[in-house]
Design a protein around this motif. Structure first.
Motif, PDB file in Angstrom:
ATOM      1  N   ASN A 174     -40.603  28.860  69.599  1.00 48.15           N
ATOM      2  CA  ASN A 174     -40.909  30.146  68.613  1.00 48.15           C
ATOM      3  C   ASN A 174     -40.039  31.251  68.722  1.00 48.15           C
ATOM      4  O   ASN A 174     -39.664  31.767  67.661  1.00 48.15           O
ATOM      5  N   THR A 175     -39.696  31.803  69.794  1.00 47.28           N
ATOM      6  CA  THR A 175     -38.797  32.846  69.811  1.00 47.28           C
ATOM      7  C   THR A 175     -37.344  32.613  69.281  1.00 47.28           C
ATOM      8  O   THR A 175     -36.875  33.079  68.606  1.00 47.28           O
ATOM      9  N   VAL A 176     -36.748  31.341  69.711  1.00 48.88           N
ATOM     10  CA  VAL A 176     -35.663  30.843  69.134  1.00 48.88           C
ATOM     11  C   VAL A 176     -35.655  30.798  67.692  1.00 48.88           C
ATOM     12  O   VAL A 176     -34.558  31.482  66.871  1.00 48.88           O
ATOM     13  N   ASN A 177     -36.561  30.531  66.797  1.00 48.22           N
ATOM     14  CA  ASN A 177     -36.843  30.666  65.389  1.00 48.22           C
ATOM     15  C   ASN A 177     -37.272  32.013  64.901  1.00 48.22           C
ATOM     16  O   ASN A 177     -37.498  31.911  63.667  1.00 48.22           O
ATOM     17  N   GLY A 178     -37.168  32.989  65.752  1.00 47.99           N
ATOM     18  CA  GLY A 178     -37.493  34.139  65.453  1.00 47.99           C
ATOM     19  C   GLY A 178     -39.112  34.433  64.906  1.00 47.99           C
ATOM     20  O   GLY A 178     -39.403  35.389  64.101  1.00 47.99           O
ATOM     21  N   PRO A 192     -29.444  42.106  61.751  1.00 44.96           N
ATOM     22  CA  PRO A 192     -28.432  41.344  60.662  1.00 44.96           C
ATOM     23  C   PRO A 192     -27.610  40.676  61.761  1.00 44.96           C
ATOM     24  O   PRO A 192     -27.161  41.224  62.955  1.00 44.96           O
ATOM     25  N   ASP A 193     -26.969  39.666  61.397  1.00 48.83           N
ATOM     26  CA  ASP A 193     -25.861  38.746  62.091  1.00 48.83           C
ATOM     27  C   ASP A 193     -24.536  39.895  62.268  1.00 48.83           C
ATOM     28  O   ASP A 193     -24.365  40.536  61.523  1.00 48.83           O
ATOM     29  N   LEU A 194     -24.089  39.765  63.400  1.00 51.03           N
ATOM     30  CA  LEU A 194     -22.703  40.527  63.718  1.00 51.03           C
ATOM     31  C   LEU A 194     -21.373  39.993  62.755  1.00 51.03           C
ATOM     32  O   LEU A 194     -20.746  40.835  62.424  1.00 51.03           O
ATOM     33  N   GLY A 195     -21.600  38.833  62.202  1.00 52.59           N
ATOM     34  CA  GLY A 195     -20.573  38.295  61.303  1.00 52.59           C
ATOM     35  C   GLY A 195     -19.611  37.991  62.210  1.00 52.59           C
ATOM     36  O   GLY A 195     -18.218  38.216  61.847  1.00 52.59           O
ATOM     37  N   ASP A 196     -19.584  37.645  63.841  1.00 48.12           N
ATOM     38  CA  ASP A 196     -18.423  37.236  64.523  1.00 48.12           C
ATOM     39  C   ASP A 196     -17.987  36.052  64.168  1.00 48.12           C
ATOM     40  O   ASP A 196     -18.846  35.206  63.648  1.00 48.12           O
ATOM     41  N   PRO A 197     -16.783  35.540  64.426  1.00 43.85           N
ATOM     42  CA  PRO A 197     -16.609  34.100  64.355  1.00 43.85           C
ATOM     43  C   PRO A 197     -17.246  33.376  65.075  1.00 43.85           C
ATOM     44  O   PRO A 197     -17.750  33.481  66.087  1.00 43.85           O
ATOM     45  N   PRO A 198     -17.803  31.958  64.586  1.00 37.55           N
ATOM     46  CA  PRO A 198     -18.486  30.920  65.422  1.00 37.55           C
ATOM     47  C   PRO A 198     -18.023  31.053  66.875  1.00 37.55           C
ATOM     48  O   PRO A 198     -18.839  30.535  67.706  1.00 37.55           O
ATOM     49  N   GLU A 199     -16.682  30.837  66.993  1.00 35.60           N
ATOM     50  CA  GLU A 199     -16.266  30.694  68.400  1.00 35.60           C
ATOM     51  C   GLU A 199     -16.672  31.675  69.261  1.00 35.60           C
ATOM     52  O   GLU A 199     -16.885  31.412  70.506  1.00 35.60           O
ATOM     53  N   LYS A 200     -16.535  33.036  68.869  1.00 38.99           N
ATOM     54  CA  LYS A 200     -16.875  34.041  69.801  1.00 38.99           C
ATOM     55  C   LYS A 200     -18.493  33.945  70.177  1.00 38.99           C
ATOM     56  O   LYS A 200     -18.755  34.020  71.268  1.00 38.99           O
ATOM     57  N   THR A 201     -19.170  33.578  69.049  1.00 34.92           N
ATOM     58  CA  THR A 201     -20.530  33.425  69.161  1.00 34.92           C
ATOM     59  C   THR A 201     -20.886  32.398  70.074  1.00 34.92           C
ATOM     60  O   THR A 201     -21.813  32.660  71.122  1.00 34.92           O
ATOM     61  N   ALA A 202     -20.236  31.199  70.053  1.00 36.64           N
ATOM     62  CA  ALA A 202     -20.410  30.518  71.009  1.00 36.64           C
ATOM     63  C   ALA A 202     -19.960  30.655  72.327  1.00 36.64           C
ATOM     64  O   ALA A 202     -20.589  30.466  73.402  1.00 36.64           O
ATOM     65  N   TYR A 203     -18.824  31.457  72.508  1.00 35.83           N
ATOM     66  CA  TYR A 203     -18.713  31.882  74.025  1.00 35.83           C
ATOM     67  C   TYR A 203     -19.392  32.937  74.415  1.00 35.83           C
ATOM     68  O   TYR A 203     -19.698  32.873  75.584  1.00 35.83           O
ATOM     69  N   VAL A 204     -19.998  33.754  73.667  1.00 31.48           N
ATOM     70  CA  VAL A 204     -21.071  34.797  74.085  1.00 31.48           C
ATOM     71  C   VAL A 204     -22.313  34.075  74.730  1.00 31.48           C
ATOM     72  O   VAL A 204     -22.841  34.274  75.817  1.00 31.48           O
ATOM     73  N   ALA A 205     -22.563  33.183  73.851  1.00 29.22           N
ATOM     74  CA  ALA A 205     -23.624  32.299  74.301  1.00 29.22           C
ATOM     75  C   ALA A 205     -23.478  31.685  75.514  1.00 29.22           C
ATOM     76  O   ALA A 205     -24.379  31.578  76.603  1.00 29.22           O
ATOM     77  N   GLU A 206     -22.488  30.841  75.971  1.00 23.63           N
ATOM     78  CA  GLU A 206     -22.184  30.263  76.737  1.00 23.63           C
ATOM     79  C   GLU A 206     -21.974  31.331  78.134  1.00 23.63           C
ATOM     80  O   GLU A 206     -22.408  30.757  79.233  1.00 23.63           O
ATOM     81  N   LEU A 207     -21.633  32.435  77.926  1.00 18.86           N
ATOM     82  CA  LEU A 207     -21.541  33.398  79.054  1.00 18.86           C
ATOM     83  C   LEU A 207     -22.715  33.859  79.318  1.00 18.86           C
ATOM     84  O   LEU A 207     -23.226  33.816  80.775  1.00 18.86           O
ATOM     85  N   ILE A 208     -23.827  33.762  78.393  1.00 21.16           N
ATOM     86  CA  ILE A 208     -25.389  34.266  79.070  1.00 21.16           C
ATOM     87  C   ILE A 208     -25.763  33.165  79.753  1.00 21.16           C
ATOM     88  O   ILE A 208     -26.681  33.302  80.661  1.00 21.16           O
ATOM     89  N   LEU A 209     -25.738  31.824  79.150  1.00 20.31           N
ATOM     90  CA  LEU A 209     -26.193  30.790  79.930  1.00 20.31           C
ATOM     91  C   LEU A 209     -25.559  30.278  81.210  1.00 20.31           C
ATOM     92  O   LEU A 209     -26.213  30.164  82.376  1.00 20.31           O
ATOM     93  N   GLU A 210     -24.235  30.682  81.453  1.00 19.41           N
ATOM     94  CA  GLU A 210     -23.719  30.826  82.985  1.00 19.41           C
ATOM     95  C   GLU A 210     -24.378  31.830  83.802  1.00 19.41           C
ATOM     96  O   GLU A 210     -24.539  31.483  84.869  1.00 19.41           O
ATOM     97  N   GLN A 216     -32.823  25.616  78.564  1.00 23.02           N
ATOM     98  CA  GLN A 216     -33.731  25.437  77.993  1.00 23.02           C
ATOM     99  C   GLN A 216     -33.844  26.347  76.831  1.00 23.02           C
ATOM    100  O   GLN A 216     -34.733  26.360  75.843  1.00 23.02           O
ATOM    101  N   SER A 217     -33.111  27.597  77.061  1.00 21.11           N
ATOM    102  CA  SER A 217     -33.289  28.579  76.133  1.00 21.11           C
ATOM    103  C   SER A 217     -31.895  28.842  75.676  1.00 21.11           C
ATOM    104  O   SER A 217     -31.575  30.006  74.849  1.00 21.11           O
ATOM    105  N   GLN A 218     -31.120  27.701  75.440  1.00 19.26           N
ATOM    106  CA  GLN A 218     -29.757  27.469  74.949  1.00 19.26           C
ATOM    107  C   GLN A 218     -29.800  28.133  73.357  1.00 19.26           C
ATOM    108  O   GLN A 218     -28.874  28.913  73.132  1.00 19.26           O
ATOM    109  N   ARG A 219     -30.670  27.683  72.762  1.00 18.41           N
ATOM    110  CA  ARG A 219     -30.842  28.252  71.252  1.00 18.41           C
ATOM    111  C   ARG A 219     -31.095  29.624  71.103  1.00 18.41           C
ATOM    112  O   ARG A 219     -30.466  30.144  70.210  1.00 18.41           O
ATOM    113  N   PHE A 220     -32.122  30.004  72.053  1.00 15.01           N
ATOM    114  CA  PHE A 220     -32.159  31.569  71.847  1.00 15.01           C
ATOM    115  C   PHE A 220     -31.030  32.388  72.332  1.00 15.01           C
ATOM    116  O   PHE A 220     -30.798  33.387  71.735  1.00 15.01           O
TER     117      PHE A 220
END
Length: 266
Positions: A174-178, A192-210, A216-220
């Motif tokens: 539920n948190t992931v879906n807001g 609002p979304d930052l408007g960053d390129p998808p590659e950067k968003t994926a990079y930052v998400a991976e940084l958090i995951l690492e 299990q919270s990857q989508r969040f």
């Protein structure tokens, strides 16, 4: 800073970055050599003895030390002249950001000290204080007060009891879906979304995951990466590493929700 982390970081207090004298030091050739010394600080315990006894200097004397040859420094800096490295080390010593211990084999460089700020003094909360910070007016007492204040703010936070695993998974989804309790959008989702390129968003998400290791919270984390600036995320992760939180993922969620709420009010 608490050094009980899985990865090494060179953390700099904002007070340093705001100081023009520090920025002048950053632009000098000596700063590169200083960063290399910080990179190789020895934090191993008795189970990882060092041939120059750095493990005892760290554990017993509470010193932040490293030992690296001039040849290694020159190689990392892509320098062919070893005399330049020697001169830079001498300048750093005179500048007051390191102390040199000559052993007859390989020099030992002392860059600072660590301080146990846990309530029971068991070494679980270690604050690292560098002579570089002292040089620019950041005292050990100032850092200790900040660390204790943050520690108390975290320990005073009352967390709900751990729910059933299935309920917890539903809550994360539920948190992931807001969506939060009552069907309302969360503060994070309303940003609002930052408007960053998808590659950067994926990079930052991976940084958090690492950093947190909660797949299990990857989508969040992807949602966070899309809406929260990278610098704010890195600061939150750094604070969590420094605090040595029992549940880093939960604390990260709390910090992000609090940040989002603050931004929404602004």
């Amino acid at each position: 800073m608490n050094i009980n982390v899985n990865r090494q970081f060179v953390l700099l207090d904002f007070e340093l970055i705001d100081d023009p004298r520090f920025l002048e030091f950053v632009s000098s050739s000596e700063f590169g050599t200083y960063l290399i010394l910080r990179r190789f600080i020895w934090r191993g315990g008795e189970d990882k003895p060092h041939f120059l006894n750095l493990h005892n200097l760290y554990k017993n004397d509470k010193l932040l030390v490293c030992s690296i040859s001039n040849e290694k420094i020159a190689s990392l800096l892509h320098l062919n002249d070893l005399t330049r490295v020697s001169k830079q080390l001498t300048k750093l010593e005179k500048y007051g950001v390191l102390k040199r211990i000559r052993t007859g084999r390989q020099n030992i460089y002392v860059l600072g000290e660590w301080y146990d700020y846990s309530e029971v003094k068991d070494g679980s909360k270690r604050l690292e204080w560098f002579y570089l910070e002292q040089k620019f007016g950041v005292s050990k007492l100032d850092l200790a007060q900040k660390a204790k204040s943050e520690l108390h703010s975290q320990t005073s936070q009352t967390w709900p009891k751990e729910p059933h695993i299935n309920i917890e998974e539903n809550r994360k989804e539920n948190t992931v879906n807001g969506v939060v309790k009552g069907g309302e959008k969360s503060s994070l989702h309303k940003l609002p979304d930052l408007g960053d390129p998808p590659e950067k968003t994926a990079y930052v998400a991976e940084l958090i995951l690492e950093a947190l290791g909660d797949e299990q919270s990857q989508r969040f984390y992807q949602l966070v990466a899309a809406k929260i600036p990278e610098q704010a995320i890195r600061e939150a992760l750094s604070q969590i590493r420094a605090d040595g939180a029992r549940d880093p993922a939960k604390l990260f969620t709390y910090k992000i929700q609090r940040y989002a709420l603050t931004q929404q009010k602004r």
